[in-house]
Design a protein around this motif. Structure first.
Motif, PDB file in Angstrom:
ATOM      1  N   VAL A 110       0.937  -1.411  -0.303  1.00  0.00           N
ATOM      2  CA  VAL A 110      -0.116  -0.322  -0.149  1.00  0.00           C
ATOM      3  C   VAL A 110       0.975   0.976  -0.143  1.00  0.00           C
ATOM      4  N   ILE A 111       2.037   1.565   0.967  1.00  0.00           N
ATOM      5  CA  ILE A 111       3.056   2.578   1.003  1.00  0.00           C
ATOM      6  C   ILE A 111       3.621   2.545  -0.575  1.00  0.00           C
ATOM      7  N   GLY A 112       4.273   1.458  -0.729  1.00  0.00           N
ATOM      8  CA  GLY A 112       4.823   1.640  -2.346  1.00  0.00           C
ATOM      9  C   GLY A 112       3.585   2.411  -3.321  1.00  0.00           C
ATOM     10  N   GLY A 113       2.820   1.698  -3.040  1.00  0.00           N
ATOM     11  CA  GLY A 113       1.415   2.214  -4.530  1.00  0.00           C
ATOM     12  C   GLY A 113       0.866   4.040  -4.324  1.00  0.00           C
TER      13      GLY A 113
ATOM     14  N   TYR B 114       6.876   8.478 -15.962  1.00  0.00           N
ATOM     15  CA  TYR B 114       7.114   6.820 -15.614  1.00  0.00           C
ATOM     16  C   TYR B 114       8.217   6.129 -15.309  1.00  0.00           C
ATOM     17  N   VAL B 115       9.055   6.822 -15.238  1.00  0.00           N
ATOM     18  CA  VAL B 115      10.796   6.472 -15.225  1.00  0.00           C
ATOM     19  C   VAL B 115      10.565   6.194 -13.631  1.00  0.00           C
ATOM     20  N   VAL B 116      10.381   7.630 -13.643  1.00  0.00           N
ATOM     21  CA  VAL B 116      10.289   7.718 -11.658  1.00  0.00           C
ATOM     22  C   VAL B 116       9.492   6.964 -11.316  1.00  0.00           C
ATOM     23  N   ALA B 117       8.725   6.240 -11.500  1.00  0.00           N
ATOM     24  CA  ALA B 117       7.002   5.763 -11.126  1.00  0.00           C
ATOM     25  C   ALA B 117       7.755   4.343 -10.755  1.00  0.00           C
ATOM     26  N   LEU B 118       8.349   3.641 -12.532  1.00  0.00           N
ATOM     27  CA  LEU B 118       8.717   2.333 -12.189  1.00  0.00           C
ATOM     28  C   LEU B 118      10.148   2.683 -11.210  1.00  0.00           C
ATOM     29  N   LEU B 119      10.646   2.984 -11.395  1.00  0.00           N
ATOM     30  CA  LEU B 119      12.041   3.256 -10.260  1.00  0.00           C
ATOM     31  C   LEU B 119      11.402   2.576  -8.546  1.00  0.00           C
TER      32      LEU B 119
ATOM     33  N   CYS C 139       9.468  -3.258  -4.846  1.00  0.00           N
ATOM     34  CA  CYS C 139       9.657  -4.962  -5.195  1.00  0.00           C
ATOM     35  C   CYS C 139      10.715  -4.982  -3.733  1.00  0.00           C
ATOM     36  N   LEU C 140      11.723  -4.452  -4.030  1.00  0.00           N
ATOM     37  CA  LEU C 140      12.938  -4.209  -2.947  1.00  0.00           C
ATOM     38  C   LEU C 140      12.690  -5.136  -1.771  1.00  0.00           C
ATOM     39  N   ALA C 141      11.563  -3.854  -1.129  1.00  0.00           N
ATOM     40  CA  ALA C 141      11.025  -4.222   0.176  1.00  0.00           C
ATOM     41  C   ALA C 141      10.894  -4.995   0.315  1.00  0.00           C
ATOM     42  N   LEU C 142       9.270  -5.390  -0.508  1.00  0.00           N
ATOM     43  CA  LEU C 142       8.718  -6.651  -0.832  1.00  0.00           C
ATOM     44  C   LEU C 142       9.647  -7.975  -0.074  1.00  0.00           C
ATOM     45  N   LEU C 143      11.065  -8.068  -1.234  1.00  0.00           N
ATOM     46  CA  LEU C 143      11.906  -8.735  -0.455  1.00  0.00           C
ATOM     47  C   LEU C 143      12.557  -9.138   0.623  1.00  0.00           C
ATOM     48  N   THR C 144      12.858  -7.470   0.467  1.00  0.00           N
ATOM     49  CA  THR C 144      13.239  -7.691   2.520  1.00  0.00           C
ATOM     50  C   THR C 144      12.381  -8.103   3.576  1.00  0.00           C
TER      51      THR C 144
END
Length: 428
Positions: A317-320, A347-352, A358-363
């Motif tokens: 949610v925070i990432g979204g 769109y580049v800043v949004a994808l970054l 995704c890195l946070a979810l992996l953590t």
């Protein structure tokens, strides 16, 4: 220094009643400590840049990065200590994690010193031998710091944990302020980099919970605890490469295609800055909450997937929200604060930002894998994520496309590896 409620002794269960410190106020202290640590780190870098100038700052920044890379791997000590201490809630003590962690710290310091003739000349162009000596001493001290962080997390002694985290950061900040006021040079800032890790000495003087945490027990024999810790450190090293070393990977893979022209060099610089800025809001606090997550997952190891849903949902949610905000105002903020050279499409800043999510979810899934005792799956998830990300940086596409795809696809593949490892482990 702190007024924690009684914590478990080495001979009592870590999860015993009265030995925890889990109310909202205590976890709030961890949040505040995380913010203090993040702000202090940025202020130290700012003071160093303004005081040392470009040349002196370059020497300092290289040492700061080298120390961060090694201690990033040592976060595996914190993670496994948290799991081992928290898992002794049944009262069974089979090892003393402090002995394993000190042994690893001393061994790592000796390895740094012994191998330094092979690499130090390439890494440290100035203050070479002082940098090697400080790095060796720093990693040995950080091993004790990591042990205390992990033990206090496993004991749920969050107030002492928050103090340790804050003092570590504030010592560096105070040192930087003194160095600037006294007109000291690069050498002082090299010492400042490692001096924060001695915060455990101050905590031991002021906290009875911290003194008890020194000798707290672990749930597995010393040999297995050592293997688990080294495996967690291998995964943490991959994490450090993917998180801290990703700007280097962008440069290396771009240079493989030939020397970038002026426009591409500007774009790469803007991407590196944007990657750093989009990660900080999620990854800085999440890394400080690793002990909280691992303790939560250990306590709920009979319902692991259910325990994963809440933290994954919160991060998602925070990432979204961050992705939408990055698309709307990210380019404007970059141009307004850092200048016209830092111009990226929305769109580049949004994808970054999506990549940071995704890195946070992996953590989060990595913490679940550690808590489940799936150490090899934990390491595999991070290394697979790193290798896939590097592979994505090599695809035939523009640099901004390669970067965004790498940051999203790599962590998602690693996340899948973690989830498989968690599901394969039998409930303890």
């Amino acid at each position: 220094m702190t007024t924690d409620r009684p914590a478990p002794t080495p001979d009592t269960p870590s999860g015993a009643a009265g030995g925890t410190d889990t109310d909202a106020r205590s976890l709030g202290r961890v949040t505040i400590a995380t913010l203090i640590a993040a702000a202090s780190g940025y202020l130290v870098l700012l003071l160093a840049a303004r005081h040392l100038g470009a040349i002196g700052y370059g020497v300092f920044a290289v040492f700061w990065a080298a120390y961060g890379l090694v201690t990033g791997a040592q976060n595996g000590q914190l993670q496994e200590t948290t799991r081992a201490v928290r898992a002794t809630s049944d009262g069974t003590v089979r090892s003393r994690p402090i002995l394993v962690n000190v042994g690893i710290g001393v061994g790592l310091a000796a390895l740094v010193a012994a191998t330094s003739p092979l690499w130090s000349g390439e890494v440290f162009t100035d203050e070479r031998w002082l940098s090697v000596a400080l790095l060796a001493v720093g990693v040995a001290s950080f091993a004790v710091y990591a042990h205390l962080c992990g033990a206090l997390s496993g004991m749920l002694s969050w107030s002492s944990f928050a103090v340790l985290l804050s003092v570590d950061a504030l010592i560096r900040l105070a040192g930087a302020v003194i160095a600037v006021a006294a007109g000291l040079g690069t050498t002082a800032f090299l010492i400042i980099t490692v001096i924060g890790s001695v915060s455990w000495c101050l905590l031991l003087l002021g906290s009875s919970a911290a003194r008890r945490a020194v000798g707290v027990g672990g749930d597995v024999p010393p040999r297995r605890l050592t293997a688990n810790t080294l495996t967690a450190m291998a995964a943490a090293a991959a994490s450090a490469v993917l998180v801290m070393g990703f700007p280097v990977l962008i440069n290396l893979t771009a240079n493989l295609r030939g020397t970038p022209d002026a426009d591409e060099a500007r774009l790469i610089g803007a991407l590196i800055l944007a990657v750093t800025l989009t990660r900080a809001p999620l990854l800085v606090p999440l890394n400080s909450f690793q002990g909280v997550l691992i303790s939560r997952f250990v306590d709920r190891r009979d319902r692991r997937i259910a325990a994963l849903i809440a933290p994954l949902g919160i991060v998602g949610v925070i990432g979204g929200v961050g992705i939408v905000a990055a698309w709307a105002v990210g380019p404007w903020l970059l141009r307004s604060i850092f200048g016209a050279d830092f111009d990226l499409d929305g769109y580049v800043v949004a994808l970054l930002t999506a990549g940071a999510t995704c890195l946070a979810l992996l953590t989060v899934t990595g913490a679940a894998a550690i808590a489940a005792g799936a150490h090899r799956w934990y390491a595999a998830g991070w290394w697979v994520a790193t290798l896939v990300a590097v592979g994505m940086l090599l695809i035939p596409a523009d640099v901004e496309v390669r970067t965004c795809v790498a940051l999203v696809v790599g962590p998602l593949v690693g996340l899948g590896v973690h989830v498989v490892g968690v599901l394969r482990r039998p409930a303890a």
